[in-house]
Each structure stands twice: as C-alpha cells, then as structure tokens.
Design an enzyme around this catalytic site. Structure first.
Site, mmCIF file in Angstrom:
data_model
loop_
_atom_site.group_PDB
_atom_site.id
_atom_site.type_symbol
_atom_site.label_atom_id
_atom_site.label_comp_id
_atom_site.label_asym_id
_atom_site.label_seq_id
_atom_site.Cartn_x
_atom_site.Cartn_y
_atom_site.Cartn_z
ATOM 1 N N ASP A 110 42.110 24.067 74.936
ATOM 2 C CA ASP A 110 42.065 24.124 75.755
ATOM 3 C C ASP A 110 40.388 23.344 76.314
ATOM 4 O OD1 ASP A 110 41.623 25.256 78.696
ATOM 5 O OD2 ASP A 110 40.862 27.464 77.983
ATOM 6 N N ASP A 112 45.693 28.443 85.953
ATOM 7 C CA ASP A 112 44.616 29.882 85.670
ATOM 8 C C ASP A 112 45.240 30.741 86.477
ATOM 9 O OD1 ASP A 112 43.766 29.654 83.714
ATOM 10 O OD2 ASP A 112 41.509 28.918 84.014
HETATM 11 C C1 DGJ Z 1 40.739 28.296 80.663
HETATM 12 C C2 DGJ Z 1 41.669 29.252 80.733
HETATM 13 O O1 DGJ Z 1 43.248 28.156 81.534
HETATM 14 C C3 DGJ Z 1 42.578 30.446 80.552
HETATM 15 O O2 DGJ Z 1 44.016 30.435 80.349
HETATM 16 C C4 DGJ Z 1 41.547 31.189 79.610
HETATM 17 O O3 DGJ Z 1 42.198 30.430 78.064
HETATM 18 C C5 DGJ Z 1 40.033 30.835 79.013
HETATM 19 N N1 DGJ Z 1 39.890 29.877 79.302
HETATM 20 C C6 DGJ Z 1 39.168 30.952 77.956
HETATM 21 O O4 DGJ Z 1 37.816 30.786 78.364
#
Ligand code: DGJ
Length: 746
Positions: free
Chosen positions: A505, A567
C-alpha cells in the site's frame, strides 16, 4: 473521417517528387526497414514512418496509422511566411527548443552557460533484435520473435549532447514503444529541464482526446473532449501517477466510438509525476508529448552520464476505442507483467480491512479466516494493524516503519496464526487456506521507532515543516540505506511465516522534496526495491495499492500483477471505475471485492449478486467483509458467487474484453469477455435504474465468430451472427439488477 492535411492532398507529380526513399518491396511487411535516410516500423495493422530531413538533419515523422505501401508521399511544406520557421511547419520526431518551432519541445536542456537552445541532428541508427530492458526502469519485454528495436542516434554538436531514440515494434499488437536516452558527451554539467518519452505530430487538426481523471474513491472516470488550438493536457505532480489523472491518453478521430474509427492510444510506463501535453498548432498538426513532469525534473547530468526516460507505449486501432484497449491489454498481459501469476488463476481472497479495520486480536483474526474458509475463500489477507512494538499500530497514527508484529496482538509473532490459518481447508475443496499480509513500506509515522532513529530518512525540504497526511510522512527512497532497510524489513517478515500474498500500500502523495529531481530518484529507488523483493519472492502474489487506485500504472504492473482498483467498493460506482480503468489496463490486473451493505463509502445498498458479478469482472476476485455479521440470505449466496467467480476467472484473466455498453451512456452497461481461443465467453449485463413498462433491454454482442454457434448457459444455441446482429434480451426488475451468461462455442 479525419481530414488529411493540405500538403498531403497533392498532385501525383508532387507525391513522386516527395516520396520516402524506402524502396524495398518488403518495406511494408518487415517489422523494421531502414536505409539511414528513411525508417519504417510495420505491425500487422500499423505503420510508423520517419525520415531524415536532408536540409536540416532533423528527424521528421511521416506517418503513424494504418498499414501503407513502400512509397509514401512526404509532407509538402509550402512557402515559409510569417514568424514560424521551417521547423515550425513540419512533423518532428524529437522537437528541441529554440530555432523557430514554437510548439512545446520534447526536450529542454539548460547548458552550463545558461542557454536552452538545442539542435539535434541525425547521426546514425542501429537495429536490435527483441526488446531491450531499460536500466533501472520498468519496460515491456520481448524476444526477437515478439519485437524488433530501431535506435536512432541524434547529436547536438554545439553542446556535445547525444539523444538516442529507441523505437520497438511489437507487430502482433500494433504497438510501438519509445524511450529516449540523453547523454552528456561534453565537459560541463547540463540540466535536463524537460524530457518527453514520446513526441509525435499527427497530421490532423480535428481530433478528440480521452483521458482518465478522478480522485480518491472515484478513480478512472473517462473524460473526452475536443482538442482545441493551443496546448492542453494533464499530469501528476503528486510524486506518483495518482488518482487525479492517469498516465494514459487516447487521441481519436471525432466520430470514433468503442467499435469504430481511428484511435491512437498512449500509455506511459512510469509511476512518478508525469506530464501529458496535447497541442494543436497553427499549421494543422496535433502534437502529443508524454513524459516526465518538467516541474519535477531539473535533472543534473554530469559529463559522461545518461538520463533514460521511461518508455511510452503507443498503439494504433482502426477498430475504435475497444480495439485500442484490447491491444494494450494483450501487450501488458504478455509483455509487461513479469509475475508468474500474470495470467494464472487467482485465489478468491477475503481481506480483513472493511470487516474489522484496526479492531482485532489474534483470536478474532482467526475467526474471520475460519469464516472465510467456510464460505469458500482460498486466501486470507491480514490488512493494516498487525505491526508495531513500541508504537503499536492500533489506528492510523502510529507504527508505520516498524515492521515487527505487535506483541499484544500476536505474542508469538506471525508463525502460529499463519500456521493455524493455513491449516484450514477452504469449503468444498481440498485446498488449504493461504495467508497474505499488508505493508506500507514507503511510509513512516512520526510515532514510530524508525522515525525516532532516522528523522532524516523522511522526505523534507530543509527548514520547511513536514506536512503530514494520514499522520504519516514519506521515506526518501532515493537513499540506498532506505531502500536496503525496506528490503530487509519486508523480507524478514516474509521469511518468518508461510506467506503467499502481499498487498503493498501507499497512502499519500509527496509534498516537500529536497529538490525537484528527488521525485525521479525516489521512483528509481522504489523500482529497485520492487525488483529485488519480487525477484527474491517470485512465488508470492504481489498486489499494488495506493489508497485504492492511486498508482494504477504500467510501471507498477511490471512487478505486481494486480492492483487494488479503488477503495470504493460500491458495485455501481465500481462499474464505471473498472470500465474506465480497462481503457488502458487489462481486467486481469484489477482487484475487486464484494463488500457489505450499506456500502461503507457511498451508503448504497446493492443486491449481493450484483456486488459479486461486478467484482468477478476483475482478475482478482475477493470478499471484504465479515461473513459472521452478514444477513443470512446474503451469506448463503457467497459460496455460489465464489464458484461462479472461479469459473469465469480464466476467461477474465486471459480473454479479450468487449465493452458493449458503457455506464455513462446506457442504463444497461454490459461487458463480454471472450476466451483467448474463442471457445468460451462470459457476458455481464447490469441494470442501473428501474425502467417501468418499457421493452426489455437488448444487448448485441461483439467479437464472436459470425459463422460459429454458441450454446447459451447450457441451453439454446444461436449463431455468432445472430448474437451480434440481433442480440439477447434480459428481464430486469427494480434497481441494480445483473445477469451473467456463459457462452460455449459448439
Ligand atoms: C488504503 C487501502 O486502499 C485499503 O484497502 C486499506 O488497505 C487501507 N489503506 C489500510 O490502511
């Protein structure tokens, strides 16, 4: 139809007088034909032609489009009047600065004396079989069967700077890939202030441009507009490719649609800040430039050193926007993504994020994994929150940088929990569950041991405050010690337990940098880290993520075969996001999950089948919820949806995608995936809003064999012609319906 420019519509006599010097009969069939004056790159349905201007030594573009014969007419430049010099009236392959071309240059160099004028003239060429790698940068790959490369060397004798333009043709994909090497052969430092990987002048003044814009949780929205006089464009200055604009551009003839018309697609293989510039000039040409963002370059080039630009992939389609996308998809599946998982079936996963967020301990994680196995998932992914000793990661304000399991949550480290989870059997299968884990290694929280020990590792600009986003700072990956720390801390965790998947991430853009050049130096360091880790752990399935699709770009895809698309897990929003993303990127590269309702980002409630069907249009299908708290009916639907997702997965991963109806144009978006061998296909049709007392929507298929017969969902048989010319009708009731139909060739 596009309008040919005035000079090309000339008499026969003019054509003969100004035709390309290439005469060999095979010049329109060999991938590369060159004679030192004229150069031809030939794909199955594309031709790219260049020649050296014998009066100026400049490299001029003659054609980028459909196949042409050996002799082609060259641009006729009429009398030169007005302020535009001769070089401002021609189609230039590598426009430099100054000397009468007032359009945006592909390169701007500041020499030690302060000049920014350059004069690059043709020097030599060579042909290389296959597709060479680029030093330190991701790049398309191909053997001599797949690709051939033409390197044209230019030289500025006044500054002793050389520029090698490298053109690789992948004939099967109608794709031409270009990058530029700039070398300082002089005795003083120079600064590269701007450098485009691709610069092309198309001989049309009536074009549309298509790009992908967005923001967090609303990535990849298709933007189409007319190219107008002057410069227009977009880019990223976030340090990364970003949610805001994707490093992708299509130019189309104005009447082009998904399935008709001429389209030129450009995709920059780069994850850093970038710039796309489209300029309609006074002479009736349209220039496209894709490359580094000049505001984040200022690259110091000492004597003897070279700066290599990222590469830009260009594809040409005479079959509309869909044809362009399918060429890019095939090329990226086969010649960009290095992972062994590029086209192999992906395990259905359950990710802990939306189900538990930061609120868990060892036993609730085990319970969630057990639930995942019971509904049929094959891989359990432990998302954010598992690490940090002195600064435990209990929320987003601590722990990033300290990649050690939180001893309160996992007293004996990851070993025991991973063992317990990988001992579980996925329902209705003999497969053991696999375990995956989340990292955000490019970041640091000020509340962390790492920051206490190395505050200087965080990117900052001298005395200026270090701006925090999500309570975190960005590590300076340009520093080798930071790269080494990340490689070691991530690989220590991966070696500590049986881990078969990593979600990588990255949750903020770069604000303060010590210098503009740090951006590219960071990206080179990041690619080194990606390369080392994916080479050391080739059996791990790596997934890229940046607050969703903040880095959905070809650079990341070289190392990670899939990327978390957004997201936003709302199925209706996801139709637009996934179809938008598919303009440039193969569905095999997308991660998509079925999540709880009401959706946590939009508050919308969509039936479980629609949520599942949208998610299974992506290569990596998963769940992002806690089955224990679902309503019984929705939970009961999960095993069936997982079974269907696994059935369609090989077609989605390897097949051709046909966007039949777009959500921005139709209440019934529809997508058809046709297996690589044409033997199977799967059709997805959605209803977005009720349509009372109206005839049932009809979906006409595309891309089938008109003469062949196809069995529909194991029942009725229709010919490909019938399915494409008459289509299928679907009954829908209420909001948010979906249908999935399997087709088998008879
Ligand atoms: C952002 C990601 O896109 C989410 O799927 C998740 O992993 C969060 N970060 C976790 O902090």
């Amino acid at each position: 139809m596009v309008h040919l420019s005035r000079g090309v519509v000339a008499t026969c006599l003019t054509l003969l007088a100004h035709s390309s010097a290439i005469t060999a009969k095979e010049s329109s069939t060999n991938p590369i034909v060159a004679d030192g004056t004229s150069f031809a790159l030939n794909g199955n349905n594309v031709a790219y032609r260049i020649h050296v201007d014998n009066t100026t030594g400049d490299l001029l573009g003659d054609h980028f489009g459909g196949s042409v014969g050996a002799h082609i007419p060259l641009e006729v430049v009429g009398d030169v009047h007005g302020w535009n010099g001769y070089i401002g009236r021609v189609r230039r392959e590598f426009p430099d600065q100054g000397r009468g071309d007032f359009r945006t240059p592909a390169i701007r160099i500041r020499q030690s004396q302060g000049y920014t004028v350059s004069e690059f003239q043709y020097k030599s060429y060579k042909i290389i079989p296959g597709k060479p790698a680029l030093p330190g940068l991701p790049a398309t790959m191909g053997t001599e069967e797949d690709a051939s490369t033409l390197v044209i060397s230019l030289y500025d004798k006044y500054s002793d700077v050389g520029a090698d333009l490298s053109y690789s043709i992948f004939p099967k994909y109608d794709a031409i890939v270009r990058s530029v090497n700039v070398t300082n052969h002089g005795e003083a430092n120079i600064t590269i202030e701007s450098l485009a990987s691709l610069s092309v002048d198309l001989p049309f003044e009536d074009l549309d441009m298509i790009s992908l814009r967005g923001d967090w949780a609303r990535e990849a929205h298709r933007e189409r507009k007319k190219v107008t006089y002057g410069t227009q464009g977009f880019g990223s200055s976030t340090g990364y490719s970003s949610h805001l604009h994707n490093p992708f551009l299509a130019l189309t003839e104005p009447s082009a649609t998904e399935s008709h018309g001429e389209v030129w697609g450009f995709s920059l293989v780069y994850t850093g800040s970038f710039s796309v510039n489209v300029e309609k000039g006074s002479q009736g040409f349209t220039r496209a430039l894709l490359g580094f963002n000049p505001s984040q370059l200022s690259w110091n080039l000492p004597p003897g050193e070279t700066l290599t630009s990222p590469e830009c992939v260009s594809v040409y389609s005479k079959d509309g926007i869909g044809g362009m996308s399918r060429s890019l998809h095939r090329l990226y599946r086969k010649h960009l993504i290095k992972s062994k998982f590029a086209t192999s079936d992906r395990p259905t996963l359950l990710n802990s994020w939306e189900g538990l967020y930061f609120n868990y301990n060892q036993s609730s994680i085990y319970d969630l994994a057990k639930e995942a196995a019971e509904v049929g998932a094959k891989l359990f992914v432990l998302d954010d929150g598992w690490f940090g000793r002195e600064y435990p990661r209990l929320s987003d304000d601590a722990g990033l940088g300290d990649w050690i399991p939180n001893p309160d949550r996992f007293p004996d480290g990851l070993g025991p929990i991973v063992k317990n989870i990988t001992d579980l059997k996925a329902a209705n299968s003999s497969t053991n569950m696999r375990f995956g884990i989340w990292f955000e290694p490019e970041m640091v929280n000020p509340n962390s041991t790492l920051y206490n020990e190395h505050p200087d590792w965080a990117l900052h600009a001298g005395p200026y405050p270090r701006t925090e986003r999500r309570n975190q700072l960005v590590l300076n990956l340009a520093l080798p010690e930071v790269q080494d720390y990340i490689i070691k801390s991530v690989s220590d965790v991966l070696r500590s337990a049986d881990i078969s998947y990593v979600k990588w991430d990255n949750n903020r853009g770069i604000h303060e940098m010590p210098s503009p050049a740090t951006d590219h130096a960071y990206i080179l360091g990041m690619y080194r880290v990606f390369d080392e880790l994916t080479t050391q752990f080739p059996d791990i399935l790596w997934e890229g993520c940046a607050s969703g699709g903040g880095r959905f770009d070809p650079g990341v895809l070289q190392y990670f075969p899939q990327i978390w698309t957004s997201d936003n897990t709302d199925a209706i929003d996801r139709i637009s996001i996934q179809l938008g993303t598919s303009l440039a990127y193969p569905p095999s590269a997308m991660g998509a999950h079925l999540s709880e309702v009401p959706n946590q980002q939009t508050g919308r409630t969509v039936p479980v089948a629609v949520r599942g069907h949208v998610a299974m249009m992506a290569g990596s299908f998963g769940l992002e919820l806690d089955p224990a708290v679902m309503n019984a009916e929705d939970k009961a639907a999960l095993p069936g949806l997982i079974a269907l997702a696994e059935k369609v997965n090989p077609i989605v991963l390897n097949g051709d995608m046909w966007r039949l109806n777009l959500p921005e144009d139709s209440n019934w978006p529809a997508v058809l995936f046709i297996a690589e061998d044409g033997e199977e296909a799967v059709l997805f049709v959605f209803q977005l809003a009720p349509n009372v007392d109206h005839s049932w929507p009809r979906v006409r298929l595309q891309g089938l064999d008109a003469q062949a017969f196809y069995k529909i969902d194991g029942g009725v048989v229709y010919s490909g012609g019938t399915l494409m010319n008459i289509g299928l009708q679907f009954p829908f009731k209420g909001d948010y319906g979906s249908q999935v139909v399997m087709l088998e060739k008879q």
